[in-house]
Design a protein around this motif. Structure first.
Motif, PDB file in Angstrom:
ATOM      1  N   LEU A   8       0.725  -1.254  -0.010  1.00  0.00           N
ATOM      2  CA  LEU A   8       0.080   0.010  -0.004  1.00  0.00           C
ATOM      3  C   LEU A   8       0.907   1.289   0.003  1.00  0.00           C
ATOM      4  CD1 LEU A   8      -2.766   1.354   0.053  1.00  0.00           C
ATOM      5  CD2 LEU A   8      -2.847   1.063   2.461  1.00  0.00           C
ATOM      6  N   THR A   9       1.833   1.348   0.738  1.00  0.00           N
ATOM      7  CA  THR A   9       3.084   2.246   0.862  1.00  0.00           C
ATOM      8  C   THR A   9       3.493   2.666  -0.695  1.00  0.00           C
ATOM      9  OG1 THR A   9       3.570   1.926   3.134  1.00  0.00           O
ATOM     10  CG2 THR A   9       5.123   3.171   1.614  1.00  0.00           C
ATOM     11  N   SER A  10       3.843   1.429  -1.317  1.00  0.00           N
ATOM     12  CA  SER A  10       4.214   1.347  -2.817  1.00  0.00           C
ATOM     13  C   SER A  10       3.185   2.088  -3.802  1.00  0.00           C
ATOM     14  CB  SER A  10       4.772   0.328  -3.076  1.00  0.00           C
ATOM     15  OG  SER A  10       5.985  -0.160  -2.393  1.00  0.00           O
ATOM     16  N   ILE A  11       2.101   1.677  -3.607  1.00  0.00           N
ATOM     17  CA  ILE A  11       0.915   2.254  -4.528  1.00  0.00           C
ATOM     18  C   ILE A  11       0.873   3.752  -4.440  1.00  0.00           C
ATOM     19  CG2 ILE A  11      -1.465   1.770  -4.938  1.00  0.00           C
ATOM     20  CD1 ILE A  11      -1.243  -1.236  -4.436  1.00  0.00           C
ATOM     21  N   THR A  12       0.590   3.767  -2.944  1.00  0.00           N
ATOM     22  CA  THR A  12       0.299   5.429  -2.547  1.00  0.00           C
ATOM     23  C   THR A  12       1.537   6.341  -3.391  1.00  0.00           C
ATOM     24  OG1 THR A  12      -0.638   4.835  -0.722  1.00  0.00           O
ATOM     25  CG2 THR A  12       0.214   6.959  -0.834  1.00  0.00           C
ATOM     26  N   VAL A  50      -3.053  14.542  -2.515  1.00  0.00           N
ATOM     27  CA  VAL A  50      -1.749  14.603  -1.487  1.00  0.00           C
ATOM     28  C   VAL A  50      -2.335  14.274  -0.061  1.00  0.00           C
ATOM     29  CG1 VAL A  50      -0.139  16.032  -0.730  1.00  0.00           C
ATOM     30  CG2 VAL A  50      -0.142  15.892  -3.016  1.00  0.00           C
ATOM     31  N   VAL A  51      -3.355  14.967   0.229  1.00  0.00           N
ATOM     32  CA  VAL A  51      -3.813  14.835   1.494  1.00  0.00           C
ATOM     33  C   VAL A  51      -4.450  13.399   1.807  1.00  0.00           C
ATOM     34  CG1 VAL A  51      -5.803  15.443   3.062  1.00  0.00           C
ATOM     35  CG2 VAL A  51      -4.781  17.316   1.756  1.00  0.00           C
ATOM     36  N   ALA A  52      -5.268  12.832   1.110  1.00  0.00           N
ATOM     37  CA  ALA A  52      -5.647  11.341   1.232  1.00  0.00           C
ATOM     38  C   ALA A  52      -4.323  10.372   1.236  1.00  0.00           C
ATOM     39  CB  ALA A  52      -6.392  10.823  -0.166  1.00  0.00           C
ATOM     40  N   ALA A  53      -3.373  10.717   0.412  1.00  0.00           N
ATOM     41  CA  ALA A  53      -1.938   9.864   0.539  1.00  0.00           C
ATOM     42  C   ALA A  53      -1.368  10.029   1.926  1.00  0.00           C
ATOM     43  CB  ALA A  53      -1.172  10.208  -0.761  1.00  0.00           C
ATOM     44  N   ALA A  54      -1.179  11.262   2.160  1.00  0.00           N
ATOM     45  CA  ALA A  54      -0.574  11.637   3.503  1.00  0.00           C
ATOM     46  C   ALA A  54      -1.320  10.735   4.737  1.00  0.00           C
ATOM     47  CB  ALA A  54      -0.472  12.891   3.738  1.00  0.00           C
ATOM     48  N   LEU A  55      -2.762  10.958   4.719  1.00  0.00           N
ATOM     49  CA  LEU A  55      -3.549  10.097   5.752  1.00  0.00           C
ATOM     50  C   LEU A  55      -3.117   8.726   5.525  1.00  0.00           C
ATOM     51  CD1 LEU A  55      -5.603  10.432   8.080  1.00  0.00           C
ATOM     52  CD2 LEU A  55      -7.335  10.174   6.166  1.00  0.00           C
ATOM     53  N   ALA A  56      -3.097   8.197   4.470  1.00  0.00           N
ATOM     54  CA  ALA A  56      -2.844   6.721   4.303  1.00  0.00           C
ATOM     55  C   ALA A  56      -1.641   6.330   4.872  1.00  0.00           C
ATOM     56  CB  ALA A  56      -3.186   6.369   2.849  1.00  0.00           C
ATOM     57  N   LEU A  57      -0.630   7.086   4.406  1.00  0.00           N
ATOM     58  CA  LEU A  57       0.633   6.734   4.892  1.00  0.00           C
ATOM     59  C   LEU A  57       0.858   6.628   6.193  1.00  0.00           C
ATOM     60  CD1 LEU A  57       2.931   8.578   2.046  1.00  0.00           C
ATOM     61  CD2 LEU A  57       2.524   5.996   2.300  1.00  0.00           C
ATOM     62  N   TYR A  58       0.334   7.914   7.017  1.00  0.00           N
ATOM     63  CA  TYR A  58       0.374   7.894   8.205  1.00  0.00           C
ATOM     64  C   TYR A  58      -0.544   6.681   9.299  1.00  0.00           C
ATOM     65  CZ  TYR A  58      -0.213   9.884  12.977  1.00  0.00           C
ATOM     66  OH  TYR A  58      -0.035  10.263  14.447  1.00  0.00           O
TER      67      TYR A  58
END
Length: 275
Positions: free
Chosen positions: A217-221, A249-257
């Motif tokens: 999921l991190t790689s996909i993001t 960017v906001v959705a990706a940052a939330l997913a990574l966190y």
């Protein structure tokens, strides 16, 4: 009986959905141009209205997904509606700004109630009971509560696909005089569709605590950001990069966190299987 704060929250969700529609109508009324990009972005903003109604159903059913869903809906709604209010040039209309301010207050209030109010938290923490086959026969067992950060990561990743398709379809409406970018936009649309399946697969294994799923999921993001943002900047300009790239960017940052907060626990077997 449903607690009073939950009933108040339900009313706020209805008001938020209605406010979203009102602000969109104001944006349509004052928009100087009703081109393809405006139509695509308006349709996406209307989809957020349905999202608030889905959230209301989640709250009434005491689903644990209500919290992360509210956070993602609030952020994407404000971006989706805000970019309709702000024109490509000039100042935004005063009625639109007032409506957007009311919508912002409603979104923030809903998120605060879901995350901070003890009565709402107790309502959402109720465990569902499900049938489980044991040696003695069929019995009822409390379903284990899901990790809230796993739920947040899953829901945030599900938003990648529409957040990619909106700018891709917007760019498709500008290809009349830039036909050399047709293949790039086609790949953009296909990538947006493929990401939905990849995120769904990662979410399936992420729920089971798979470390590989977190890595995937991190790689996909990161791949989504590297693919989507340059195309937004090239085909839609700085305005499109801000309007369409910022929500991703906001959705990706939330997913990574959220993926980081799930920890580095070893893979665990699915619920109900012997250890």
């Amino acid at each position: 009986m449903t607690p009073r704060p939950v009933r108040v929250l339900t009313g706020l969700l209805i008001a938020t959905a209605a406010a979203t529609v009102v602000v969109e109508l104001l944006a349509f009324r004052y928009a100087p141009d009703h081109g393809t990009g405006f139509a695509v972005r308006t349709a996406w903003a209307l989809a957020r209205t349905l999202g608030w109604l889905v959230l209301m159903a989640q709250v009434r059913r005491a689903r644990a997904t209500a919290k992360p869903l509210s956070l993602i809906l609030a952020m994407t709604t404000l971006f989706a509606v805000g970019r309709l209010i702000v024109p490509a040039s000039g100042r935004p209309p005063l009625p639109g700004l007032i409506g957007f301010g009311v919508l912002t207050v409603l979104c923030v209030t809903v998120v605060v109630l879901l995350y901070r109010h003890p009565a709402v938290d107790a309502h959402l923490s109720r465990r569902s009971r499900r049938p489980v086959l044991t040696r003695e026969g069929l019995s009822l067992q409390d379903a284990p509560p899901g990790d809230p950060w796993v739920l947040t990561a899953r829901l945030a990743s599900f938003s990648y696909s529409p957040l990619m398709l909106v700018p891709a379809l917007t760019a498709a409406g500008t290809l009349r005089h830039r036909q050399e970018w047709v293949l790039a936009v086609l790949l953009w649309v296909l990538a947006g569709i493929a990401v939905s399946y990849a995120a769904l697969l990662c979410a399936f294994f992420l729920r089971r605590g798979s470390h590989r799923a977190r890595t995937a999921l991190t790689s996909i993001t990161l791949a989504v950001l590297a693919f989507d943002l340059p195309l937004c900047g090239i085909l839609l300009g700085l305005d499109g990069l801000i309007r369409d790239g910022a929500p991703l960017v906001v959705a990706a940052a939330l997913a990574l966190y959220a993926v980081r907060r799930t920890g580095r626990a070893p893979d665990r077997p699915p619920v109900g299987t012997p250890r």
